[in-house]
Design an enzyme around this catalytic site. Structure first.
Site, PDB file in Angstrom:
ATOM      1  N   CYS A   1       8.652   0.150   7.658  1.00 50.45           N
ATOM      2  CA  CYS A   1       7.750   1.303   7.660  1.00 50.45           C
ATOM      3  C   CYS A   1       7.988   2.246   8.839  1.00 50.45           C
ATOM      4  O   CYS A   1       7.449   3.353   8.857  1.00 50.45           O
ATOM      5  CB  CYS A   1       6.300   0.828   7.656  1.00 50.45           C
ATOM      6  SG  CYS A   1       5.903  -0.257   6.269  1.00 50.45           S
TER       7      CYS A   1
ATOM      8  N   HIS B   1       2.334   6.765   9.537  1.00 52.53           N
ATOM      9  CA  HIS B   1       2.500   5.832   8.428  1.00 52.53           C
ATOM     10  C   HIS B   1       1.159   5.539   7.786  1.00 52.53           C
ATOM     11  O   HIS B   1       0.183   5.191   8.467  1.00 52.53           O
ATOM     12  CB  HIS B   1       3.143   4.549   8.946  1.00 52.53           C
ATOM     13  CG  HIS B   1       3.212   3.461   7.941  1.00 52.53           C
ATOM     14  ND1 HIS B   1       3.661   3.659   6.648  1.00 52.53           N
ATOM     15  CD2 HIS B   1       2.888   2.137   8.025  1.00 52.53           C
ATOM     16  CE1 HIS B   1       3.610   2.520   5.994  1.00 52.53           C
ATOM     17  NE2 HIS B   1       3.146   1.588   6.795  1.00 52.53           N
TER      18      HIS B   1
ATOM     19  N   ASN C   1       0.380   2.220   0.570  1.00 53.36           N
ATOM     20  CA  ASN C   1       1.412   2.080   1.587  1.00 53.36           C
ATOM     21  C   ASN C   1       2.782   2.175   0.905  1.00 53.36           C
ATOM     22  O   ASN C   1       3.215   1.248   0.227  1.00 53.36           O
ATOM     23  CB  ASN C   1       1.247   0.726   2.280  1.00 53.36           C
ATOM     24  CG  ASN C   1       2.285   0.468   3.353  1.00 53.36           C
ATOM     25  OD1 ASN C   1       3.315   1.131   3.436  1.00 53.36           O
ATOM     26  ND2 ASN C   1       2.021  -0.522   4.203  1.00 53.36           N
TER      27      ASN C   1
END
Length: 372
Positions: A151, A298, A328
């Protein structure tokens, strides 16, 4: 013999640490001596185009209620997520990488033939040998490769692109961030299946024609901690000695395990790390918190976004969040959010953006970026 008091020495060191860096210096060591030896680079980078793409298929929280013991209220309260897009049958991550890349190039007004480098930040390529194939978008003169930092990948790739431009190696770099983690989710594990979605985003980074211009990445901070791998991973599921294991029949296909995540440990890591990485990037940019116009980080959990915004002193309307609609999306989450904010007219040319990624590895990366 000339003597210097402790106070004078401290003052001199402070001035050396806080002196404005060379125009194109991306990284400055905490050592004053190394700061003075910072290299002047041949070009400064600009961020000139952004695009994104997600699958049409999506799962709402109510859809997940039929798969696991959960509820829309439970998911929204703990994460802020309401739905997530997932690849459909026959659909690939590369298809969305291509679409997002073309949209970014179109915004930038740059032909694919003029791209020198394609970086694809991903942990879930369609091909284990990589998905950053430049041919699909017509970048016939570009070298292309994947970069894996989970990520944090997009920010790491963005910094990498800037380094290539500042070194004078390339003039135009296409940075793509994308993941299809739905492939590695146990859809009967409510701890992970509620979180992840698929998608891609891309940014065009090019050399500024103004030789005196400052680079778009004003400061950055990155790090990793291999000891934290135990908290979040997706490991190879096979064993050793495959040549000897299957007898005369064709060997079995390779496979990876589903994602394992120790949720509380990862959450604590993120809450601790995100403010620190943004503070570090601000320090290296010689900027204060009030210089930040937008927070684009993020998209993992709304509570983490809120905590970071509070630390920066940013109101909610200055935090770019599309977590509720996409979940996500790993390396895609920052460029996907950036694309929506730029195309929606929120982020304007010259705005300063605090970016931060964090995830498996464990890894983290932050940057203070000027758009346009």
């Amino acid at each position: 013999m000339l003597k210097t008091s402790h106070r004078q020495a401290a003052s001199s060191c402070f001035q050396a640490r806080t002196a404005a860096p060379p125009r194109h210096a991306l990284w400055r060591s905490s050592s004053a001596q190394q700061q003075l030896r910072a290299v002047q680079c041949s070009a400064a980078e600009m961020l000139v185009g952004v695009g994104s793409s997600v699958p049409e298929t999506y799962l709402t929280n109510h859809d997940l209620e039929r798969l696991v013991e959960t509820s829309d209220e439970w998911i929204v309260t703990r994460t802020g997520i309401r739905k997530r897009h997932v690849l459909g049958k026959g659909e690939t991550l590369a298809q969305h990488g291509i679409t997002s890349a073309k949209r970014a190039l179109e915004m930038a007004g740059i032909a694919a033939e003029d791209v020198d480098l394609v970086l694809f930040a991903t942990s879930s390529p369609d091909d284990v040998f990589g998905s950053a194939c430049q041919a699909a978008i017509g970048a016939r003169h570009a070298v292309a490769f994947d970069l894996t930092a989970a990520c944090s990948g997009f920010v790491v790739a963005l910094v990498t692109a800037a380094q290539y431009i500042r070194a004078g190696t390339f003039r135009t770099v296409l940075v793509v961030g994308g993941d299809a983690l739905s492939r590695f989710v146990d859809w009967r594990d409510r701890g992970t299946c509620i979180l992840f979605g698929d998608g891609c985003g891309a940014v065009v980074v090019t050399a500024n024609p103004d030789s005196e211009a400052q680079g778009a990445i004003l400061g950055m901070e990155m790090g990793s901690d291999g000891e934290g791998h135990k908290h979040l991973h997706c490991t190879y599921a096979g064993g050793g000695l495959k040549p000897l294991g299957d007898g005369p029949t064709p060997s079995s296909h390779a496979a990876y395990s589903n994602i394992y995540m120790a949720g509380q440990d990862v959450f604590k890591f993120a809450v601790r790390t995100v403010p620190a990485v943004i503070d570090g990037a601000l320090a290296k940019a010689n900027l204060q918190k009030d210089a930040v116009d937008w927070l684009v980080m993020h998209q993992a959990n709304q509570r983490i976004l809120d905590a970071a915004a509070q630390r920066l002193g940013l109101p909610a309307d200055r935090v770019v969040s599309n977590l509720s609609q996409y979940g996500n999306t790993s390396a895609a989450s920052i460029p996907l959010a950036l694309d929506e904010a730029v195309r929606g007219g929120r982020i304007q040319k010259g705005d300063k953006i605090a970016m931060a990624g964090f995830g498996a590895g464990l890894t983290w990366a932050g940057a203070i970026v000027r758009w346009g």
